[in-house]
Design an enzyme around this catalytic site. Structure first.
Site, PDB file in Angstrom:
ATOM      1  N   ASP A  74     -20.727  36.083 -73.719  1.00  0.00           N
ATOM      2  CA  ASP A  74     -20.392  35.207 -72.612  1.00  0.00           C
ATOM      3  C   ASP A  74     -21.611  34.380 -72.217  1.00  0.00           C
ATOM      4  O   ASP A  74     -22.419  34.787 -71.396  1.00  0.00           O
ATOM      5  CB  ASP A  74     -19.915  36.057 -71.430  1.00  0.00           C
ATOM      6  CG  ASP A  74     -19.107  35.238 -70.460  1.00  0.00           C
ATOM      7  OD1 ASP A  74     -18.813  34.062 -70.779  1.00  0.00           O
ATOM      8  OD2 ASP A  74     -18.765  35.762 -69.392  1.00  0.00           O
ATOM      9  N   TYR A  90     -23.927  33.594 -84.640  1.00  0.00           N
ATOM     10  CA  TYR A  90     -22.752  34.207 -85.253  1.00  0.00           C
ATOM     11  C   TYR A  90     -22.083  33.308 -86.278  1.00  0.00           C
ATOM     12  O   TYR A  90     -20.981  33.599 -86.714  1.00  0.00           O
ATOM     13  CB  TYR A  90     -21.742  34.652 -84.190  1.00  0.00           C
ATOM     14  CG  TYR A  90     -21.414  33.606 -83.149  1.00  0.00           C
ATOM     15  CD1 TYR A  90     -20.769  32.426 -83.485  1.00  0.00           C
ATOM     16  CD2 TYR A  90     -21.766  33.818 -81.818  1.00  0.00           C
ATOM     17  CE1 TYR A  90     -20.477  31.473 -82.538  1.00  0.00           C
ATOM     18  CE2 TYR A  90     -21.474  32.871 -80.854  1.00  0.00           C
ATOM     19  CZ  TYR A  90     -20.830  31.694 -81.220  1.00  0.00           C
ATOM     20  OH  TYR A  90     -20.564  30.753 -80.275  1.00  0.00           O
ATOM     21  N   CYS A 112     -31.294  50.391 -36.612  1.00  0.00           N
ATOM     22  CA  CYS A 112     -32.233  50.582 -35.506  1.00  0.00           C
ATOM     23  C   CYS A 112     -31.623  50.318 -34.139  1.00  0.00           C
ATOM     24  O   CYS A 112     -32.266  50.526 -33.118  1.00  0.00           O
ATOM     25  CB  CYS A 112     -33.465  49.700 -35.701  1.00  0.00           C
ATOM     26  SG  CYS A 112     -33.117  47.941 -35.492  1.00  0.00           S
ATOM     27  N   LYS A 154     -17.515  38.976 -78.370  1.00  0.00           N
ATOM     28  CA  LYS A 154     -17.477  37.607 -77.876  1.00  0.00           C
ATOM     29  C   LYS A 154     -18.481  37.518 -76.740  1.00  0.00           C
ATOM     30  O   LYS A 154     -18.277  38.094 -75.667  1.00  0.00           O
ATOM     31  CB  LYS A 154     -16.079  37.264 -77.381  1.00  0.00           C
ATOM     32  CG  LYS A 154     -15.933  35.821 -76.952  1.00  0.00           C
ATOM     33  CD  LYS A 154     -14.468  35.473 -76.767  1.00  0.00           C
ATOM     34  CE  LYS A 154     -14.229  33.985 -76.631  1.00  0.00           C
ATOM     35  NZ  LYS A 154     -14.960  33.354 -75.541  1.00  0.00           N
ATOM     36  N   LYS A 164      -9.174  39.358 -75.519  1.00  0.00           N
ATOM     37  CA  LYS A 164      -9.837  39.543 -74.224  1.00  0.00           C
ATOM     38  C   LYS A 164      -9.299  40.767 -73.504  1.00  0.00           C
ATOM     39  O   LYS A 164      -8.088  40.976 -73.466  1.00  0.00           O
ATOM     40  CB  LYS A 164      -9.634  38.307 -73.359  1.00  0.00           C
ATOM     41  CG  LYS A 164     -10.324  37.091 -73.925  1.00  0.00           C
ATOM     42  CD  LYS A 164     -10.670  36.133 -72.815  1.00  0.00           C
ATOM     43  CE  LYS A 164     -11.573  35.051 -73.339  1.00  0.00           C
ATOM     44  NZ  LYS A 164     -11.823  34.017 -72.345  1.00  0.00           N
ATOM     45  N   CYS A 222     -27.630  46.562 -34.850  1.00  0.00           N
ATOM     46  CA  CYS A 222     -28.061  46.913 -36.206  1.00  0.00           C
ATOM     47  C   CYS A 222     -27.779  48.390 -36.461  1.00  0.00           C
ATOM     48  O   CYS A 222     -28.189  49.234 -35.666  1.00  0.00           O
ATOM     49  CB  CYS A 222     -29.554  46.625 -36.363  1.00  0.00           C
ATOM     50  SG  CYS A 222     -30.238  47.326 -37.876  1.00  0.00           S
ATOM     51  N   CYS A 243     -37.629  47.484 -38.070  1.00  0.00           N
ATOM     52  CA  CYS A 243     -36.388  48.203 -38.354  1.00  0.00           C
ATOM     53  C   CYS A 243     -36.525  49.046 -39.625  1.00  0.00           C
ATOM     54  O   CYS A 243     -36.934  48.538 -40.669  1.00  0.00           O
ATOM     55  CB  CYS A 243     -35.257  47.190 -38.514  1.00  0.00           C
ATOM     56  SG  CYS A 243     -33.754  47.889 -39.213  1.00  0.00           S
ATOM     57  N   GLU A 270     -16.204  41.241 -84.013  1.00  0.00           N
ATOM     58  CA  GLU A 270     -17.538  41.174 -83.408  1.00  0.00           C
ATOM     59  C   GLU A 270     -17.412  40.838 -81.937  1.00  0.00           C
ATOM     60  O   GLU A 270     -16.360  40.402 -81.487  1.00  0.00           O
ATOM     61  CB  GLU A 270     -18.394  40.137 -84.142  1.00  0.00           C
ATOM     62  CG  GLU A 270     -17.850  38.716 -84.073  1.00  0.00           C
ATOM     63  CD  GLU A 270     -18.669  37.740 -84.915  1.00  0.00           C
ATOM     64  OE1 GLU A 270     -18.994  38.069 -86.061  1.00  0.00           O
ATOM     65  OE2 GLU A 270     -18.974  36.651 -84.396  1.00  0.00           O
ATOM     66  N   CYS A 311     -30.667  41.445 -38.242  1.00  0.00           N
ATOM     67  CA  CYS A 311     -31.371  42.327 -37.332  1.00  0.00           C
ATOM     68  C   CYS A 311     -32.735  41.694 -37.100  1.00  0.00           C
ATOM     69  O   CYS A 311     -33.474  41.461 -38.051  1.00  0.00           O
ATOM     70  CB  CYS A 311     -31.526  43.715 -37.954  1.00  0.00           C
ATOM     71  SG  CYS A 311     -32.763  44.702 -37.068  1.00  0.00           S
TER      72      CYS A 311
HETATM   73  S1  IVH Z   1     -16.758  31.825 -83.290  1.00  0.00           S
HETATM   74  C1  IVH Z   1     -14.489  28.334 -84.906  1.00  0.00           C
HETATM   75  N1  IVH Z   1     -17.886  34.035 -82.444  1.00  0.00           N
HETATM   76  O1  IVH Z   1     -16.459  31.589 -77.573  1.00  0.00           O
HETATM   77  C2  IVH Z   1     -15.195  29.556 -84.409  1.00  0.00           C
HETATM   78  N2  IVH Z   1     -17.473  32.297 -80.874  1.00  0.00           N
HETATM   79  O2  IVH Z   1     -13.855  30.653 -76.688  1.00  0.00           O
HETATM   80  C3  IVH Z   1     -15.545  29.461 -82.995  1.00  0.00           C
HETATM   81  N3  IVH Z   1     -18.221  32.796 -78.600  1.00  0.00           N
HETATM   82  O3  IVH Z   1     -17.059  28.177 -78.144  1.00  0.00           O
HETATM   83  C4  IVH Z   1     -16.671  30.254 -82.572  1.00  0.00           C
HETATM   84  N4  IVH Z   1     -19.026  34.793 -79.047  1.00  0.00           N
HETATM   85  O4  IVH Z   1     -19.041  29.679 -77.509  1.00  0.00           O
HETATM   86  C5  IVH Z   1     -17.440  32.809 -82.108  1.00  0.00           C
HETATM   87  N5  IVH Z   1     -18.908  36.016 -81.817  1.00  0.00           N
HETATM   88  C6  IVH Z   1     -18.460  34.812 -81.504  1.00  0.00           C
HETATM   89  C7  IVH Z   1     -18.533  34.300 -80.196  1.00  0.00           C
HETATM   90  C8  IVH Z   1     -18.023  33.032 -79.908  1.00  0.00           C
HETATM   91  C9  IVH Z   1     -18.840  33.869 -78.115  1.00  0.00           C
HETATM   92  C10 IVH Z   1     -17.841  31.625 -77.794  1.00  0.00           C
HETATM   93  C11 IVH Z   1     -18.179  30.291 -78.413  1.00  0.00           C
HETATM   94  C12 IVH Z   1     -16.883  29.524 -78.464  1.00  0.00           C
HETATM   95  C13 IVH Z   1     -16.069  30.236 -77.445  1.00  0.00           C
HETATM   96  C14 IVH Z   1     -14.600  30.059 -77.703  1.00  0.00           C
END
Ligand code: IVH
Length: 648
Positions: free
Chosen positions: A97, A202, A381, A95, A287, A378, A401, A93, A396
Site C-alpha cells: 500500500d 515487483y 490533576c 499488495k 482484498k 483534567c 499535571c 505476492e 489541561c
Molecule cells: S502488479 C499490471 N504487484 O496496486 C500489473 N501491483 O491496484 C499491475 N501494487 O498500481 C501491478 N503491490 O501500485 C502489482 N505486488 C504488486 C503490487 C501492486 C501493490 C499496486 C500498484 C498498482 C495497484 C493496482
C-alpha cells in the site's frame, strides 16, 4: 546490507565515519565526485516543476476481488483464455500500500524514476527516487532494466513523521499511501531525503526471464529491493492457502499491505491473455475485508498529552480483533464523540486503523442513557480544562499535571526520540505515581534504584535489568538530534531538531550559547521558521527547563557525534589508464571527462602501460591486436560505467 537485507556488517557509527571520510575526500577533490557516489543521493536543487515523463509501456491498474468465489471466477477466465493443454501456474505476492513507480537502470546506473501518473504519462521524480537508500545507484547488470514497484513508508516511520507533523501544527497523513505519494512528489529532494522512503520492486518490463518468479529471484540477486514474499501456487487451492496464511503474516510486516496480488507466472501466457482497457487479464488483486468487531462501551476516558491536550478514548468490553485483544479504542477528539452522539453502554463497531490503533467507527446499538459530556476537569490533576477558540482539543493548563508528565516521559522514550525500550505505558504510570520520576531527567536516576524498581508491579529481575540496560544505552549512545527531539519542545520535531543539532553538536554547547546570540543564529537557519525559533529560544530561556537540561548533563547524558576526519583521497580510477575506441553511446569527450574526474588517465592510443581499452561497437581488428600485444584489457562501455561508479 543495511537497507535491503537488514543485515548490517558495520555499526551505524562506523558507517557515519566512512561517510564523513568520503565527504571530506570529495570536498578536497571535487573532480572525483561521480553521480553514483552515496554522497550524491540528495540533490541540492529543487525540481523544476512537475516534469512529465512517458512510460515506455503503460502502467496498468488491477481489478479487485473480495471473495473466494470471485477469485474462482478469475481462475476460470484464465483457463478459458489459454489453449486447452496449456500448463500454467500462479504467483501470489503481497499488495503493498504505497505509490507505484517506474525505475529505470541504464548502463548499470540508476537513471530515472517516474510516478505512475495516469498510467501512460507520469511525473519525473528521479531526484527523489535517488534519495531512497535501499535502492542501489549502480547494479551489476548492463542491460536496460525498466522496473516497477511500490514506494512505501514503513508503519513505524509514519508514526514518527506524523508526530513531527503534529508538533509543527500540520495535519498528520491519514495513511501510509498518502504519505508515500506526497513525499515522492515533493519539489525539494532535500525534504524528500528527510522522509524515510523505501521501495519494493515487483515487476520488470523487459522479458529477460521466462516467468515472473524467475524475474523476482533474479532482481533480488542483483541486490534490488523486493518484498521477498512471493510463492508459486499451482492451483486455486494453493492460492487460497497463501491468502489464508497471509492474513496472519501481514500483521508482522513493517509496511502496510492491502491484499494479495495473484499473477499468472509464465510471461508467454500473459501475452495470450492480454489486457482490458484498464486491467491485465492475467492478474488480479484479492482484498481482505477490514477486520471489525462489535463491543460495548464501558467508559469514556480522556488521555492527557504532553501539551495538555485531552483525547477521548473508549474503554470497551475486551474483544479479539486482528490478532490482539482490544479494550481501548480511539475516539480522535471531542467533536468526533459529539458527532456519533456516543454514550456509555452503546454497542459500537471498532476497526484497526493501519492494523495498529483500534478506533470506534460507528454505533450499532444505542443504550438508553444521556450522551457523554466532556469533562470539566483534567482527569489526571483535577485542574479546570480550557478550550481555546480555534482548537478542537480540550486542554489541561497545569504545567505540573502528572498526566502531562507521563505523556512527556513516553514521548522522551519513544523510538524516534531517546529510543528507550521497556519503558512502556504501564511502567511510566507506576514510576510517576510512586514518585520515581518528577521530570524527564529522572529517567537516568533509575539505574541506581534497582532494588526499589524490583518492588513495582510486574517488574522481575529480568525486566528491571532490561530496563536498566536500555537506559544506559540511551545515556551514552543517542545522537544530539534524538535528544533534542525527545525534549518535546513545542513545534520541534525530528527535522527541526536535526538542523539545530547540526549547528551546536551537543547539549552542553547549546546551553552555553547566550540568548541573544542563539536567537540571531536561529533566525538564520534554513528550515527554522520564526515560530519554531521563538519556541526553542523561549524553552532554553525558561529557568525551569534549563534546570532539567543541566540535570541531564550532570547525570552523564552524552550524545554521540561523528567527527569528520580529514584524509587524503583518490578517485575510483586512480592509477588506471584508458583508451577509448569504437562507437559509444555518448560523445567521447564526455566519457574522457568522466574518466579524468574519477582520477583516471586518458591515452589517445593504446601503448605500453595502458590498462584498459574501452571498446564500443565496430572496433577495428588492429586496435584489438595492439591491446593484446601490450597486455591491455579490453572492456565494454558498461564495464567502464560500473568502474566510474566505483564498482569493480
Ligand atoms: S502488479 C499490471 N504487484 O496496486 C500489473 N501491483 O491496484 C499491475 N501494487 O498500481 C501491478 N503491490 O501500485 C502489482 N505486488 C504488486 C503490487 C501492486 C501493490 C499496486 C500498484 C498498482 C495497484 C493496482
Amino acid at each position: 546490507l543495511y537497507y535491503v537485507l537488514d543485515k548490517p556488517r558495520i555499526s551505524d557509527r562506523q558507517y557515519d565515519a566512512l561517510f564523513q571520510e568520503l565527504k571530506s575526500l570529495e570536498r578536497d577533490h571535487p573532480e572525483l565526485i561521480t553521480p553514483a557516489s552515496p554522497t550524491q543521493r540528495v540533490g541540492e536543487q529543487p525540481r523544476q516543476g512537475a516534469v512529465k515523463a512517458e512510460h515506455g509501456k503503460p502502467m496498468f491498474s488491477l481489478d479487485n476481488t473480495y471473495s473466494q468465489e470471485e477469485l474462482a471466477e478469475f481462475d476460470r477466465r484464465v483457463r478459458d483464455g489459454l489453449p486447452q493443454k496449456a500448463r500454467f501456474q500462479y504467483v501470489a505476492e503481497p499488495k503493498l500500500d504505497g505509490a507505484s513507480v517506474e525505475i529505470i537502470y541504464q548502463n548499470s546506473v540508476l537513471y530515472r524514476g517516474i510516478t505512475r501518473g495516469d498510467g501512460r504519462v507520469g511525473e519525473d521524480v528521479t531526484e527523489n527516487i535517488r534519495t531512497i537508500r535501499s535502492l542501489p545507484l549502480t547494479i551489476d547488470e548492463s542491460r536496460p532494466l525498466t522496473l516497477r514497484g511500490e514506494v512505501v513508508i514503513l508503519s513505524r516511520d509514519l508514526q514518527a513523521i506524523n508526530q513531527e507533523r503534529s508538533a509543527q501544527g500540520e495535519e498528520p497523513f491519514a495513511n501510509p499511501r498518502n504519505a508515500a505519494s506526497g513525499s515522492l512528489r515533493l519539489m525539494d529532494p532535500r525534504l524528500a531525503a528527510a522522509r524515510p522512503l523505501r521501495v519494493y520492486l515487483y515487476d520488470l518490463v523487459e522479458t529477460y526471464y521466462g516467468t515472473h518468479s524467475a524475474m523476482l529471484d533474479a532482481i533480488e540477486k542483483l541486490g534490488l529491493p523486493t518484498h521477498g514474499l512471493h510463492e508459486v501456487c499451482r492451483d486455486l487451492d494453493a492460492l487460497f492457502r497463501y491468502i489464508d496464511a497471509f492474513r496472519e503474516r501481514k500483521r508482522d510486516l513493517p509496511y502496510e499491505t492491502d491484499g494479495v496480488v495473484v499473477k499468472v507466472d509464465e510471461l508467454n501466457h500473459r501475452e495470450i491473455l492480454g489486457y482490458t482497457a484498464r486491467f491485465p487479464r492475467w492478474a488480479i488483486a484479492f482484498k481482505y475485508a477490514a477486520e471489525q468487531a462489535t463491543t460495548e462501551i464501558l467508559e469514556i476516558d480522556c488521555d492527557v498529552g504532553r501539551t495538555g491536550a485531552l483525547t477521548p478514548v473508549a474503554i470497551t468490553t475486551p474483544v479479539f480483533l486482528s490478532g490482539t485483544t482490544v479494550s481501548r479504542a480511539s475516539l480522535h477528539n471531542i467533536d468526533y464523540v459529539n458527532e456519533l452522539q456516543l454514550g456509555i453502554g452503546d454497542r459500537v463497531t471498532i476497526e484497526k486503523a493501519g492494523e495498529i490503533i483500534p478506533q470506534v467507527v460507528k454505533v450499532v446499538d444505542v443504550a438508553h442513557r444521556e450522551p457523554w459530556k466532556p469533562p470539566a476537569r483534567c482527569p489526571a490533576c483535577g485542574s479546570r480544562v480550557e478550550r481555546s477558540k480555534n482548537e478542537v482539543a480540550l486542554r489541561c493548563p497545569n504545567p505540573a499535571c502528572p498526566g502531562r508528565l507521563k505523556a512527556a516521559i513516553r514521548y522522551f522514550a519513544h523510538r524516534s526520540a531517546m529510543d528507550i525500550d521497556h519503558l512502556g505505558r504501564a511502567l511510566v504510570e507506576q514510576l510517576v505515581d510512586h514518585g520515581f520520576i518528577r521530570d524527564i531527567a529522572d529517567v537516568f536516576l533509575l539505574p541506581d534504584k534497582r532494588s526499589e524498581l524490583l518492588e513495582l508491579e510486574r517488574m522481575g529481575e529480568k525486566s528491571v535489568d532490561n530496563l536498566i540496560t536500555a537506559i544506559e544505552q540511551a545515556r551514552g549512545e543517542r545522537s544530539f538530534q534524538q535528544l533534542l527531539t525527545a525534549l518535546g519542545i513545542p513545534l520541534v520535531g525530528a527535522v527541526a531538531a536535526g538542523i539545530v543539532a547540526k549547528k551546536y553538536r551537543s547539549l552542553d554547547r547549546l546551553l552555553k550559547v547566550p540568548d541573544d546570540e542563539l536567537r540571531e543564529a536561529l533566525a538564520e537557519m534554513h528550515g527554522i521558521g520564526p515560530k519554531i525559533a521563538e519556541s526553542i529560544a523561549g524553552f532554553l530561556a525558561d529557568p525551569k527547563q534549563r534546570r532539567v537540561l543541566e540535570k541531564l548533563v550532570e547525570l552523564g547524558v552524552r550524545t554521540v557525534d561523528v567527527d569528520p576526519s580529514p584524509t587524503v583521497g583518490m578517485g575510483p580510477l586512480q592509477g588506471l589508464s584508458f583508451c577509448i575506441t569504437g562507437v559509444l553511446s555518448r560523445p567521447r569527450r564526455e566519457i574522457e571527462g568522466d574518466i579524468s574526474r574519477a582520477a583516471g588517465q586518458v591515452h589517445d592510443r593504446v601503448k605500453k602501460g595502458t590498462t584498459y581499452l574501452v571498446a564500443g561497437e565496430k572496433v577495428g581488428a588492429s586496435k584489438l591486436n595492439t591491446a593484446k600485444k601490450h597486455g591491455t584489457k579490453v572492456i565494454s562501455e558498461s564495464e567502464l560505467n560500473a568502474m566510474l561508479a566505483g564498482v569493480r
